[in-house]
Motif scaffolding. Structure first.
Motif, PDB file in Angstrom:
ATOM      1  N   ASP A  38      17.891   3.833  15.117  1.00  0.00           N
ATOM      2  CA  ASP A  38      16.958   3.853  14.170  1.00  0.00           C
ATOM      3  C   ASP A  38      16.925   2.733  13.194  1.00  0.00           C
ATOM      4  N   ILE A  39      15.894   2.303  12.760  1.00  0.00           N
ATOM      5  CA  ILE A  39      15.922   1.042  12.046  1.00  0.00           C
ATOM      6  C   ILE A  39      14.821   1.333  10.930  1.00  0.00           C
ATOM      7  N   ALA A  40      14.942   0.786   9.729  1.00  0.00           N
ATOM      8  CA  ALA A  40      13.980   0.711   8.559  1.00  0.00           C
ATOM      9  C   ALA A  40      13.697  -0.692   8.151  1.00  0.00           C
ATOM     10  N   GLN A  41      12.426  -1.058   8.103  1.00  0.00           N
ATOM     11  CA  GLN A  41      12.051  -2.383   7.701  1.00  0.00           C
ATOM     12  C   GLN A  41      10.723  -2.306   6.752  1.00  0.00           C
ATOM     13  N   SER A  42      10.963  -3.186   5.413  1.00  0.00           N
ATOM     14  CA  SER A  42       9.945  -3.267   4.660  1.00  0.00           C
ATOM     15  C   SER A  42       9.170  -4.617   5.023  1.00  0.00           C
ATOM     16  N   VAL A  43       7.932  -4.430   4.954  1.00  0.00           N
ATOM     17  CA  VAL A  43       7.278  -5.590   5.123  1.00  0.00           C
ATOM     18  C   VAL A  43       6.021  -5.755   3.770  1.00  0.00           C
ATOM     19  N   ASN A  44       6.135  -6.980   3.569  1.00  0.00           N
ATOM     20  CA  ASN A  44       5.199  -7.359   2.370  1.00  0.00           C
ATOM     21  C   ASN A  44       3.934  -7.670   2.591  1.00  0.00           C
ATOM     22  N   ILE A  45       3.052  -6.774   3.776  1.00  0.00           N
ATOM     23  CA  ILE A  45       1.822  -7.013   3.718  1.00  0.00           C
ATOM     24  C   ILE A  45       1.110  -5.548   3.825  1.00  0.00           C
ATOM     25  N   PRO A  46      -0.144  -5.114   3.679  1.00  0.00           N
ATOM     26  CA  PRO A  46      -0.679  -3.883   3.664  1.00  0.00           C
ATOM     27  C   PRO A  46      -0.551  -3.397   5.053  1.00  0.00           C
ATOM     28  N   CYS A  47      -0.560  -2.184   5.388  1.00  0.00           N
ATOM     29  CA  CYS A  47      -0.661  -1.495   6.705  1.00  0.00           C
ATOM     30  C   CYS A  47      -2.122  -1.794   7.481  1.00  0.00           C
TER      31      CYS A  47
ATOM     32  N   VAL B  99     -11.481 -12.881   5.582  1.00  0.00           N
ATOM     33  CA  VAL B  99     -11.079 -11.334   5.485  1.00  0.00           C
ATOM     34  C   VAL B  99      -9.983 -11.359   6.516  1.00  0.00           C
ATOM     35  N   LEU B 100      -8.968 -10.911   5.984  1.00  0.00           N
ATOM     36  CA  LEU B 100      -7.725 -10.671   6.761  1.00  0.00           C
ATOM     37  C   LEU B 100      -7.423  -9.109   7.273  1.00  0.00           C
ATOM     38  N   GLN B 101      -6.648  -9.007   8.105  1.00  0.00           N
ATOM     39  CA  GLN B 101      -6.406  -7.457   8.593  1.00  0.00           C
ATOM     40  C   GLN B 101      -5.043  -7.468   9.394  1.00  0.00           C
ATOM     41  N   ASN B 102      -4.353  -6.573   9.295  1.00  0.00           N
ATOM     42  CA  ASN B 102      -2.920  -6.423  10.061  1.00  0.00           C
ATOM     43  C   ASN B 102      -3.138  -5.609  11.202  1.00  0.00           C
ATOM     44  N   ARG B 103      -3.519  -6.323  12.353  1.00  0.00           N
ATOM     45  CA  ARG B 103      -3.804  -5.603  13.361  1.00  0.00           C
ATOM     46  C   ARG B 103      -2.597  -5.448  14.408  1.00  0.00           C
ATOM     47  N   ASN B 104      -1.341  -6.103  14.250  1.00  0.00           N
ATOM     48  CA  ASN B 104      -0.540  -6.025  15.138  1.00  0.00           C
ATOM     49  C   ASN B 104       0.899  -5.369  14.425  1.00  0.00           C
ATOM     50  N   GLY B 105       0.452  -4.914  13.134  1.00  0.00           N
ATOM     51  CA  GLY B 105       1.444  -4.111  12.260  1.00  0.00           C
ATOM     52  C   GLY B 105       2.532  -4.897  11.659  1.00  0.00           C
ATOM     53  N   GLU B 106       2.503  -6.084  12.125  1.00  0.00           N
ATOM     54  CA  GLU B 106       3.555  -7.131  11.253  1.00  0.00           C
ATOM     55  C   GLU B 106       3.032  -8.456  10.549  1.00  0.00           C
ATOM     56  N   SER B 107       1.853  -8.743  10.952  1.00  0.00           N
ATOM     57  CA  SER B 107       1.484  -9.879  10.248  1.00  0.00           C
ATOM     58  C   SER B 107      -0.387  -9.804   9.917  1.00  0.00           C
ATOM     59  N   LEU B 108      -0.682 -10.586   9.022  1.00  0.00           N
ATOM     60  CA  LEU B 108      -1.977 -10.585   8.674  1.00  0.00           C
ATOM     61  C   LEU B 108      -2.814 -11.367   9.760  1.00  0.00           C
ATOM     62  N   GLU B 109      -4.058 -11.410   9.974  1.00  0.00           N
ATOM     63  CA  GLU B 109      -4.799 -12.293  10.761  1.00  0.00           C
ATOM     64  C   GLU B 109      -6.008 -12.528  10.289  1.00  0.00           C
TER      65      GLU B 109
ATOM     66  N   CYS C  64       0.848  -1.247  -0.049  1.00  0.00           N
ATOM     67  CA  CYS C  64       0.065   0.041  -0.149  1.00  0.00           C
ATOM     68  C   CYS C  64       0.930   1.236   0.083  1.00  0.00           C
ATOM     69  N   GLY C  65       2.203   1.212   0.320  1.00  0.00           N
ATOM     70  CA  GLY C  65       3.003   2.289   0.359  1.00  0.00           C
ATOM     71  C   GLY C  65       2.880   3.270   1.134  1.00  0.00           C
ATOM     72  N   HIS C  66       2.258   2.950   2.424  1.00  0.00           N
ATOM     73  CA  HIS C  66       2.227   3.525   3.904  1.00  0.00           C
ATOM     74  C   HIS C  66       3.180   3.111   4.658  1.00  0.00           C
ATOM     75  N   SER C  67       3.598   3.903   5.769  1.00  0.00           N
ATOM     76  CA  SER C  67       4.611   3.405   6.725  1.00  0.00           C
ATOM     77  C   SER C  67       3.979   4.087   8.208  1.00  0.00           C
ATOM     78  N   VAL C  68       4.697   3.337   9.097  1.00  0.00           N
ATOM     79  CA  VAL C  68       4.233   3.527  10.530  1.00  0.00           C
ATOM     80  C   VAL C  68       5.509   3.684  11.209  1.00  0.00           C
ATOM     81  N   GLN C  69       5.632   4.575  12.272  1.00  0.00           N
ATOM     82  CA  GLN C  69       6.710   4.515  13.063  1.00  0.00           C
ATOM     83  C   GLN C  69       6.332   4.222  14.569  1.00  0.00           C
ATOM     84  N   ARG C  70       7.381   3.437  15.087  1.00  0.00           N
ATOM     85  CA  ARG C  70       7.163   2.712  16.623  1.00  0.00           C
ATOM     86  C   ARG C  70       8.344   3.196  17.251  1.00  0.00           C
TER      87      ARG C  70
END
Length: 196
Positions: A120-129, A145-155, A76-82
């Motif tokens: 600081d680290i950058a990480q590319s994830v192959n799932i939508p935000c 129907v799946l959604q990325n609820r934890n930021g790192e995997s689809l459930e 999706c091209g979005h990013s999140v910072q933690r």
């Protein structure tokens, strides 16, 4: 009178030049301690070398440090910072050691900034935000129907009663990878269109 007006600016500039020349003779208040400090450092004898030659003397990560992670979601091209506590197995490391250990701790992450207090680290994830929904065929042949609820995997968030076979041939191939929807209304509209 004209002669007097002509000499007034000339006198001002002459006085300013003399004052500037006098001020140049005196050191600035901030420079004197620095010069003394530099001289004192040069006069101090070098301590005996306690570290072996080639030892890593660089800054190291602190036990109370933080990890600033930027996750880039490729589909999706979005990013999140933690910002989170630095994992214990990444504390006490120099930048080089941290970069070497990073792939085993956080696969695919690249170090983009380093200090003892924060990495600081950058990480590319192959799932939508987490803002998107994914529709995929389940093992039972029904759409899931799946959604990325934890930021790192689809459930899985919902099972449907719509068989994936109802979708067209092209759409069935897309459903194998997962079709991404920007909002729940678009997802529901698609499900209605293939279930009727």
């Amino acid at each position: 009178m004209f002669d007097q007006a002509l000499h007034s600016p000339l006198r001002f500039f002459l006085a300013a030049a003399v004052l500037a020349a006098i001020l140049c003779l005196f050191p600035a208040p901030g420079n004197a301690p620095q010069q003394a400090q530099v001289i004192a450092q040069e006069a101090t004898p070098m301590p005996a070398m306690e570290q072996s030659v080639g030892a890593d003397l660089s800054e190291r990560t602190a036990a109370d440090g933080y990890l600033h992670r930027t996750l880039y979601y490729a589909p999706c091209g979005h990013s999140v910072q933690r910002r989170e506590k630095l994992p214990a197995n990444l504390t006490g490391l120099s930048r080089g050691a941290l970069e070497a250990a990073m792939d085993s701790v956080i696969p695919g992450a690249a170090v983009t900034g380093f200090s003892s207090a924060e990495v600081d680290i950058a990480q590319s994830v192959n799932i939508p935000c987490p803002l998107h929904w994914v529709l995929r065929g389940g093992e039972d042949g029904m759409l899931l129907v799946l959604q990325n609820r934890n930021g790192e995997s689809l459930e899985a968030v919902r099972e449907t009663d719509v068989p994936s076979a109802r979708a067209g041939q092209e759409q069935q191939e897309a459903l194998l990878q997962g079709m991404i929807f920007d909002d729940v209304q678009a997802l529901e509209g698609y499900l209605e269109s293939i279930s009727s």
